[in-house]
Design a protein around this motif. Structure first.
Motif, mmCIF file in Angstrom:
data_model
loop_
_atom_site.group_PDB
_atom_site.id
_atom_site.type_symbol
_atom_site.label_atom_id
_atom_site.label_comp_id
_atom_site.label_asym_id
_atom_site.label_seq_id
_atom_site.Cartn_x
_atom_site.Cartn_y
_atom_site.Cartn_z
ATOM 1 N N LYS A 215 -1.113 -3.762 -1.741
ATOM 2 C CA LYS A 215 -1.566 -2.361 -1.778
ATOM 3 C C LYS A 215 -0.370 -1.421 -1.558
ATOM 4 O O LYS A 215 -0.190 -0.427 -2.290
ATOM 5 C CB LYS A 215 -2.620 -2.138 -0.698
ATOM 6 N N ALA A 216 0.468 -1.750 -0.572
ATOM 7 C CA ALA A 216 1.631 -0.901 -0.289
ATOM 8 C C ALA A 216 2.666 -0.964 -1.408
ATOM 9 O O ALA A 216 3.247 0.051 -1.801
ATOM 10 C CB ALA A 216 2.256 -1.328 1.034
ATOM 11 N N LYS A 217 2.877 -2.159 -1.960
ATOM 12 C CA LYS A 217 3.912 -2.355 -2.969
ATOM 13 C C LYS A 217 3.520 -1.747 -4.315
ATOM 14 O O LYS A 217 4.340 -1.137 -4.993
ATOM 15 C CB LYS A 217 4.173 -3.859 -3.121
ATOM 16 N N ARG A 218 2.255 -1.915 -4.688
ATOM 17 C CA ARG A 218 1.811 -1.510 -6.023
ATOM 18 C C ARG A 218 1.061 -0.178 -6.040
ATOM 19 O O ARG A 218 0.699 0.311 -7.099
ATOM 20 C CB ARG A 218 0.906 -2.590 -6.619
ATOM 21 N N GLY A 219 0.775 0.372 -4.856
ATOM 22 C CA GLY A 219 0.007 1.608 -4.816
ATOM 23 C C GLY A 219 -1.437 1.418 -5.223
ATOM 24 O O GLY A 219 -2.088 2.312 -5.770
ATOM 25 N N LEU A 220 -1.974 0.222 -4.952
ATOM 26 C CA LEU A 220 -3.353 -0.110 -5.297
ATOM 27 C C LEU A 220 -4.341 0.650 -4.434
ATOM 28 O O LEU A 220 -4.041 1.034 -3.299
ATOM 29 C CB LEU A 220 -3.607 -1.602 -5.047
ATOM 30 N N SER A 221 -5.555 0.807 -4.955
ATOM 31 C CA SER A 221 -6.710 1.101 -4.116
ATOM 32 C C SER A 221 -7.575 -0.151 -4.086
ATOM 33 O O SER A 221 -7.627 -0.900 -5.067
ATOM 34 C CB SER A 221 -7.512 2.277 -4.679
ATOM 35 N N VAL A 222 -8.232 -0.397 -2.958
ATOM 36 C CA VAL A 222 -9.031 -1.612 -2.795
ATOM 37 C C VAL A 222 -10.432 -1.233 -2.316
ATOM 38 O O VAL A 222 -10.571 -0.444 -1.369
ATOM 39 C CB VAL A 222 -8.381 -2.587 -1.782
ATOM 40 N N LEU A 223 -11.444 -1.769 -2.989
ATOM 41 C CA LEU A 223 -12.824 -1.695 -2.505
ATOM 42 C C LEU A 223 -13.132 -3.065 -1.932
ATOM 43 O O LEU A 223 -13.314 -4.045 -2.667
ATOM 44 C CB LEU A 223 -13.785 -1.331 -3.634
ATOM 45 N N PHE A 224 -13.157 -3.155 -0.607
ATOM 46 C CA PHE A 224 -13.230 -4.441 0.101
ATOM 47 C C PHE A 224 -14.647 -4.640 0.641
ATOM 48 O O PHE A 224 -15.124 -3.840 1.456
ATOM 49 C CB PHE A 224 -12.208 -4.448 1.240
ATOM 50 N N ILE A 225 -15.304 -5.692 0.200
ATOM 51 C CA ILE A 225 -16.699 -5.949 0.580
ATOM 52 C C ILE A 225 -16.738 -7.085 1.587
ATOM 53 O O ILE A 225 -16.155 -8.149 1.359
ATOM 54 C CB ILE A 225 -17.534 -6.321 -0.658
ATOM 55 N N SER A 226 -17.406 -6.867 2.706
ATOM 56 C CA SER A 226 -17.451 -7.903 3.741
ATOM 57 C C SER A 226 -18.617 -7.658 4.682
ATOM 58 O O SER A 226 -19.136 -6.549 4.787
ATOM 59 C CB SER A 226 -16.145 -7.911 4.540
#
Length: 574
Positions: A215-226
């Motif tokens: 996320k930090a390296k690529r500038g991703l956004s993450v929708l994390f389901i748990s």
């Protein structure tokens, strides 16, 4: 979740409702609401460069919400509302445009990598596919890119692994491959649906650290389901808490963890076993919402209880052919020794591949041992003849990790419970066996009406209760529980753990409890074995293992347990 700069908004879900068509009754179409109930709808945003977590129990609607984004739902699903991706409403987007979007701009990592990876294609072939389809790379360029992706996600010897098949990799490596596939086309949003649920704590930590670094390296956004708030607290910036298809609470992770407002959020935070406190019973969601108080600390077991099972120098090796005449030995279990007392629980912990499950299966001769002794009621179980072992087998039973696989889908619950009683001659007649089966269903917390239903009609937690009831039909003295609660959400897990304690107190059962979750092991175990590479590296009381570990390996296992959100300055991977 309203960012100051709307241009930074990647995804906005507005007034979403999802229902499933269930056929017609008297000419009226029947709909089952999964997301959004009545006048209530689901709305939240995913800003750029952020991690948003969807949290809730099984059946809360979190996965259905996430799969609605790319319409990865069954054909009987009906969606309404708006799902805006860079301002484009995905509910109005054509199938062809959605197909171009999937993998290229929005990618998914699913819960079970073994189900998601194609078993007949190599890792390299599967990694190359999105590169060829979406980016139009040449085969040579795609192969080079695939190798670099494996290297980026931490797969050792990436060039060699390109030729491997999914079954040749560990669970953690399979999940890393899934992440590499998802990142192949450099998407802007990664949907991670329970990506660490069945992984051991150290692999789980590696995966969430990997997601955080990517996320930090690529500038991703993450929708994390748990369903695990402890894990979510280590990776999420924003949290959306769902129950029964509706949103109960949203906010920054710091607020959700330090000052939750909704009783359901407070209950989710509180019902997970803790490394710090050990109550006699775990409180479940409904206990917290009803305002019931926690139980007193767990009572110590009788130290003078008789030994029911003694294992001496147990070993199990597997042999593989090498060349035309040679063979290679893999020592999966080496020199394991322990004693199990009546009414006590022995916890067995370790990473995937540590030998803990193989040890449990070898005890029961589901794997034939290479050497050693298993003394039960004065007899060595490993030397019994088949007829003698059949008589002894009813006294030592096993509950497997996956209740979906361990119950025959063609048998009703009643048939599944009656079959072992018929084989072992328990009960005078069919009517007596049926009555016992119905009584056991009630004992494990199911309605007697479950007797005539099939496994697919039950949730995972209910199926695990059926599996426990099936073991109890034979009046066992020892139960081997192999990761029997690892795939359950925190509330159902608490219910099953409480049930196991109640049955132990009532029936005097002894448990061998195999798990990678140290918090669960602490709650249910009196003594703990720590296994690594097939050997026992540490053995002590649960209290001593957690508070005074002697081995670096044990300390590493304890350190990998998710601690939840940490205040500024505390260690965190997010």
């Amino acid at each position: 979740m309203n960012p100051n700069n709307e241009q930074d908004m990647l995804l906005s879900i507005q007034d979403l409702k999802v229902a499933f068509r269930m056929g017609q009754v008297n000419g009226q179409e029947q709909l089952a609401e999964a997301v959004g109930r009545g006048a209530q709808t689901v709305s939240f945003d995913v800003p750029a460069h952020s991690t948003v977590a969807l949290v809730g129990e099984s059946g809360s609607g979190k996965s259905v919400t996430a799969m609605s984004i790319l319409n990865l739902l069954p054909v009987n699903a009906r969606r309404s509302g708006r799902i805006l991706w860079h301002g484009q409403d995905l509910l109005q987007t054509s199938t062809a445009d959605l197909r171009a979007l999937r993998g290229r701009e929005i990618a998914c990592v699913f819960q079970d990598p073994m189900s998601s990876l194609n078993p007949v294609f190599t890792i390299g072939q599967q990694l190359m596919e999105p590169l060829l389809v979406h980016l139009g790379l040449s085969a040579k360029a795609a192969l080079e890119k695939a190798e670099s992706l494996l290297q980026e996600v931490g797969i050792p010897e990436p060039k060699r692994r390109l030729k491997a098949y999914p079954h040749e990799l560990s669970g953690g490596q399979q999940q890393r491959v899934m992440i590499a596939m998802a990142l192949a086309c450099e998407p802007q949003l990664l949907i991670a649906d329970e990506p660490t649920t069945a992984l051991d704590v150290t692999i789980q930590r590696q995966v969430i650290e990997l997601l955080a670094s990517l996320k930090a390296k690529r500038g991703l956004s993450v929708l994390f389901i748990s369903h695990d708030l402890g894990l979510v607290g280590e990776i999420a910036d924003q949290v959306v808490v769902m129950r029964h298809g509706t949103i109960r609470e949203t906010g920054p992770a710091a607020q959700i963890f330090s000052a939750p407002r909704d009783p359901y959020t407070k209950a989710l935070l509180a019902c997970r076993p803790s490394l710090e406190h050990n109550p006699a019973r775990l409180m479940v969601i409904d206990d917290h919402i009803a305002g019931r108080q926690a139980d007193a600390p767990a009572r110590a077991k009788d130290p003078a209880a008789p030994v029911v099972l003694e294992v001496k120098s147990l070993a199990k090796s597997f042999f593989f052919k090498t060349g035309l005449f040679g063979q290679r030995e893999f020592r999966a279990v080496r020199d394991v020794n322990f004693k199990l007392k009546r009414g006590h629980t022995l916890g067995v912990v370790g990473e995937s591949g540590s030998g803990k499950t193989t040890m449990g299966l070898t005890l029961l001769r589901l794997h034939e041992p290479t050497s050693g002794e298993v003394i039960f009621d004065g007899q060595d179980l490993l030397k019994l003849k088949p007829a003698e072992w059949q008589q002894m087998r009813r006294r030592i039973q096993i509950v497997f990790q996956n209740p979906y696989a361990s119950l025959n889908p063609r048998f009703t619950v009643g048939q599944a419970l009656i079959e072992p009683m018929t084989i072992h001659g328990i009960g005078a007649n069919a009517a007596e066996r049926e009555q016992r089966a119905r009584e056991l269903l009630v004992k494990v917390g199911l309605d007697a009406s479950a007797f005539g239903k099939y496994p697919h009609e039950f949730s995972g937690g209910q199926r695990q209760r059926v599996a426990i009831a099936r073991c109890l039909t034979l009046n066992p003295e020892v139960l081997v529980l192999d990761e029997s609660v690892s795939a359950l959400d925190v509330s159902v897990q608490a219910q099953v753990l409480n049930l196991l304690k109640d049955l132990q107190d009532e029936l005097g059962l002894s448990y061998i409890f195999i798990s990678h979750d140290l918090a669960v092991v602490r709650f249910i175990s009196d003594e703990v074995l720590v296994m690594k590479d097939g050997e026992v590296v540490e053995q002590a009381s649960a209290e001593d293992i957690l508070h005074h570990p002697k081995q670096d390996y044990t300390r590493r296992l304890i350190g990998a347990v998710p601690k939840g959100w940490q205040p500024a300055g505390a260690a965190s991977v997010a």
